[in-house]
Each structure stands twice: as C-alpha cells, then as structure tokens.
Design a protein around this motif. Structure first.
Motif, PDB file in Angstrom:
ATOM      1  N   GLY A 115       0.814  -1.207   0.000  1.00 46.02           N
ATOM      2  CA  GLY A 115       0.000   0.000   0.000  1.00 46.02           C
ATOM      3  C   GLY A 115       0.849   1.258   0.000  1.00 46.02           C
ATOM      4  N   VAL A 116       1.924   1.248   0.783  1.00 47.31           N
ATOM      5  CA  VAL A 116       2.828   2.403   0.837  1.00 47.31           C
ATOM      6  C   VAL A 116       3.563   2.557  -0.482  1.00 47.31           C
ATOM      7  N   ILE A 117       3.998   1.436  -1.061  1.00 47.38           N
ATOM      8  CA  ILE A 117       4.699   1.485  -2.346  1.00 47.38           C
ATOM      9  C   ILE A 117       3.774   2.037  -3.434  1.00 47.38           C
ATOM     10  N   THR A 118       2.539   1.575  -3.441  1.00 45.09           N
ATOM     11  CA  THR A 118       1.574   2.070  -4.418  1.00 45.09           C
ATOM     12  C   THR A 118       1.329   3.565  -4.228  1.00 45.09           C
ATOM     13  N   LEU A 119       1.298   4.022  -2.969  1.00 47.65           N
ATOM     14  CA  LEU A 119       1.112   5.437  -2.684  1.00 47.65           C
ATOM     15  C   LEU A 119       2.259   6.268  -3.247  1.00 47.65           C
ATOM     16  N   PHE A 120       3.480   5.785  -3.097  1.00 51.95           N
ATOM     17  CA  PHE A 120       4.633   6.495  -3.651  1.00 51.95           C
ATOM     18  C   PHE A 120       4.555   6.543  -5.186  1.00 51.95           C
ATOM     19  N   PHE A 121       4.164   5.427  -5.789  1.00 53.72           N
ATOM     20  CA  PHE A 121       3.999   5.414  -7.236  1.00 53.72           C
ATOM     21  C   PHE A 121       2.946   6.432  -7.675  1.00 53.72           C
ATOM     22  N   THR A 122       1.816   6.415  -6.997  1.00 49.74           N
ATOM     23  CA  THR A 122       0.719   7.316  -7.359  1.00 49.74           C
ATOM     24  C   THR A 122       1.101   8.775  -7.158  1.00 49.74           C
ATOM     25  N   PHE A 123       1.903   9.048  -6.145  1.00 52.50           N
ATOM     26  CA  PHE A 123       2.340  10.423  -5.862  1.00 52.50           C
ATOM     27  C   PHE A 123       3.052  11.028  -7.074  1.00 52.50           C
ATOM     28  N   THR A 124       3.839  10.213  -7.762  1.00 56.09           N
ATOM     29  CA  THR A 124       4.594  10.726  -8.909  1.00 56.09           C
ATOM     30  C   THR A 124       3.708  11.047 -10.104  1.00 56.09           C
ATOM     31  N   MET A 125       2.461  10.578 -10.111  1.00 52.52           N
ATOM     32  CA  MET A 125       1.552  10.909 -11.196  1.00 52.52           C
ATOM     33  C   MET A 125       1.082  12.359 -11.118  1.00 52.52           C
ATOM     34  N   PHE A 126       1.123  12.944  -9.915  1.00 50.58           N
ATOM     35  CA  PHE A 126       0.577  14.280  -9.707  1.00 50.58           C
ATOM     36  C   PHE A 126       1.643  15.325  -9.406  1.00 50.58           C
ATOM     37  N   PHE A 127       2.809  14.894  -8.958  1.00 51.49           N
ATOM     38  CA  PHE A 127       3.854  15.837  -8.585  1.00 51.49           C
ATOM     39  C   PHE A 127       5.176  15.425  -9.243  1.00 51.49           C
ATOM     40  N   GLY A 128       5.861  16.415  -9.804  1.00 54.82           N
ATOM     41  CA  GLY A 128       7.160  16.170 -10.425  1.00 54.82           C
ATOM     42  C   GLY A 128       8.093  17.345 -10.174  1.00 54.82           C
ATOM     43  N   GLY A 129       9.364  17.144 -10.477  1.00 53.14           N
ATOM     44  CA  GLY A 129      10.350  18.186 -10.222  1.00 53.14           C
ATOM     45  C   GLY A 129      10.331  19.317 -11.218  1.00 53.14           C
ATOM     46  N   GLY A 130       9.735  19.089 -12.401  1.00 57.51           N
ATOM     47  CA  GLY A 130       9.737  20.130 -13.423  1.00 57.51           C
ATOM     48  C   GLY A 130      10.810  19.882 -14.462  1.00 57.51           C
ATOM     49  N   LEU A 131      10.750  20.648 -15.522  1.00 55.06           N
ATOM     50  CA  LEU A 131      11.639  20.438 -16.666  1.00 55.06           C
ATOM     51  C   LEU A 131      13.097  20.756 -16.347  1.00 55.06           C
ATOM     52  N   ILE A 132      13.340  21.897 -15.717  1.00 49.05           N
ATOM     53  CA  ILE A 132      14.731  22.316 -15.469  1.00 49.05           C
ATOM     54  C   ILE A 132      15.438  21.376 -14.489  1.00 49.05           C
ATOM     55  N   LEU A 152      14.976   6.018 -19.749  1.00 47.51           N
ATOM     56  CA  LEU A 152      15.040   5.755 -18.310  1.00 47.51           C
ATOM     57  C   LEU A 152      14.150   6.665 -17.462  1.00 47.51           C
ATOM     58  N   PRO A 153      14.079   7.987 -17.723  1.00 47.44           N
ATOM     59  CA  PRO A 153      13.234   8.823 -16.854  1.00 47.44           C
ATOM     60  C   PRO A 153      11.764   8.408 -16.840  1.00 47.44           C
ATOM     61  N   GLY A 154      11.266   7.873 -17.926  1.00 39.79           N
ATOM     62  CA  GLY A 154       9.872   7.435 -17.974  1.00 39.79           C
ATOM     63  C   GLY A 154       9.720   5.941 -18.064  1.00 39.79           C
ATOM     64  N   ALA A 155      10.691   5.216 -17.519  1.00 38.26           N
ATOM     65  CA  ALA A 155      10.683   3.760 -17.655  1.00 38.26           C
ATOM     66  C   ALA A 155       9.522   3.115 -16.916  1.00 38.26           C
ATOM     67  N   VAL A 156       9.028   3.764 -15.872  1.00 42.40           N
ATOM     68  CA  VAL A 156       7.889   3.241 -15.126  1.00 42.40           C
ATOM     69  C   VAL A 156       6.688   4.144 -15.375  1.00 42.40           C
ATOM     70  N   GLY A 157       5.738   3.664 -16.150  1.00 41.75           N
ATOM     71  CA  GLY A 157       4.494   4.383 -16.341  1.00 41.75           C
ATOM     72  C   GLY A 157       3.519   3.958 -15.256  1.00 41.75           C
TER      73      GLY A 157
END
Length: 301
Positions: A115-132, A152-157
C-alpha cells in the motif's frame, strides 16, 4: 423491444429511430476521422502541382511516387526513421519489463507494505520536479545526448503499472500460486512460466501504449538530443511541417519556384504517411489481445 416466437426481436418505432440516429452519428464520426487520413494518403501519391493547386479532394490526381522517391533519397529522413525504430523497440522492451516487474509483486497479497509502495507510485503521477531540475539531473547522470535520456526517466508508467497490477489480481488466481509453491516453484519461475504466458492481453496493451508513446514523442528528443545524427523521425518531421526546413538536396532538379512549392507539399504528405505506417502495421497483430487487456485491467482499482 418485443420478443416473438422463435426468440426473434421486433424493434419498436422508438428503437428504429434510435438506431437510425445512432448509425447516422457513427457514420458522421467515421467520415470526420477517415477523410483527413484518406486525403493525406491521396495527396502523397498525387502530382505536386495538383496538390498545391487544391485539385486533390479524395483520390490521387496524376498518380506519382515522386514524393516517396525524394523522401527515401534524403539521408536525414531515412536516418530519423531508423533512429525512431531503435528508440521505440528499445524503450518498449525496457518499459514493459520494468512495468511487469513492478506490477506483479504489487498484485500479490503477501507483499508487505504494498500500500505504501503504491502510494509512492501514485504520488509521482501528480507531482514532479519540473523540466529544469529534470534536465539538470539527466545532464549530471551523463545521459544527455543519449537515447537513455528518452527511456530511463519514464521507464515506469504508473498508470500502466496500476492497469497491469489489476490484470494480475483479477486473472491469476491465488490458488494457482499456492499450487506452484507446493511444487517448489519460486516466485521468479512462477512469473516466467505461469504468469507471462497467461498475460498476453496485458502485455499487448503495454506494448501498444509504450510503442505509440515513443514513436510519437518529439519533445523529449528536442530537449535531450543535441546531435542531429541521433534525431528520430518525429524531430525531422517537425522541422519539415512546422519550421519548413527543406534541404536543397530534397529540391534537386526542380526548375521553378512553383514546382519547389508543390514538391514541398508532396514531401510533407509522404513523410506523414511514412511516420504513421509502423504503428498502423503493429496494431493488427495485437488487436485480438488489446481490447481484452484494456477491459480486464481497468475494471478494478
């Protein structure tokens, strides 16, 4: 609807009106979607003057292969085509493998903290570091101006991981896993020998999603690739369609400006057809698994 003897269904007046309207709407949608495709295909086989003067409506006018001859003689387009194939194949293979490796453990009830792992995965769908920040990270890792910067940066969809996890949960019974354990089957062997052979539909879905994404991508290569020798076809196509960058080699043996303009239009349509062809060829081979994989993988969270 009314049933009669022999299990035949007689349509009421309301049913007939609904079906007629529904059929008309579907035909309209089909025409709106199909006509641009047919027009581009016809224009790519038409005489350049007929294309530039607007004589092409549905069928080719003065059939010619001149546009395709010029396209395949141009080194940038040919190189970009093979670069795009290489990126698509390599990226799809890497992403499908990593997605399955992430989704399968998350589908097992015995995984602690899933459940925690899935939460971390889901978190990245809504928040990212930005382009720069992402660009700085890619550069510091030494991936800039390499194909790995696109893979590699998008290896996990994350969305695909969730769909694949749901497929495994609803398709692979827990009893089958327990039976494999009784026979001394390890988790890895169970995945390779049992899960993957039963997961062709979801693998087809993942292949289609990732392949189309890589093939159509142009923003990533535009940002992370500096060497023109590495440019995929979509960057070359963008330069042709958006920036109108035509090399003089593509206009050789053309006498007048009007002929150059017509040939430029012809080349645009020919490149569009060539860039769309691989995905159109791929889809029929995985179509029988595609719909099943999408439906099963999306019914539960």
């Amino acid at each position: 609807m009314k049933k009669t003897k022999g299990s035949k269904i007689n349509e009421t007046r309301q049913d007939k009106v609904f079906n007629a309207i529904n059929t008309a709407i579907l035909w309209l949608v089909l025409i709106l979607v199909a006509y641009p495709l047919i027009y581009v295909l016809s224009a790519s086989f038409s005489n350049p003057q007929a294309v530039s003067s607007g004589k092409v409506w549905l069928w080719p006018v003065d059939f010619t292969l001149r546009g395709y001859e010029v396209v395949f003689q141009h080194p940038d387009i040919v190189r970009g085509f093979f670069n795009a194939i290489y990126i698509t194949v390599l990226g799809t293979v890497v992403q499908v493998i990593i997605t399955i490796m992430a989704a399968y453990p998350l589908s097992r009830k015995t995984l602690y903290g899933k459940g925690v792992i899935t939460l971390f995965f889901t978190f990245t769908m809504f928040f990212g570091g930005g382009l720069i920040p992402t660009f700085i990270l890619i550069n510091n890792l030494g991936l800039y101006n390499t194909y790995w910067a696109l893979i590699l940066p998008g290896a996990v969809g994350v969305y695909n991981v969730i769909v694949a996890r749901t497929f495994f949960q609803t398709t692979i019974p827990e009893d089958l896993f327990e039976a494999g354990q009784l026979d001394g089957c390890s988790d890895f062997r169970f995945l390779m020998s049992v899960v993957l052979p039963l997961s062709k539909p979801i693998i087809a879905v993942l292949v289609m999603f990732y392949a189309v994404g890589h093939w159509n991508s142009y923003f990533g290569p535009m940002i992370y690739l500096a060497d023109k020798q590495l440019y995929p076809l979509q960057i070359v196509l963008r330069n042709i369609l958006v920036q109108n960058q035509f090399d003089s080699q593509m206009m050789m043996d053309v006498a007048s400006m009007e002929q150059q303009k017509g040939l430029a239009e012809l080349i645009k349509y020919a490149v569009i057809v060539i860039s769309s062809l691989p995905m159109l060829i791929l889809y029929p081979f995985i179509q029988k698994h595609f719909v099943k994989g999408v439906m099963i993988g999306a019914i539960k969270g």
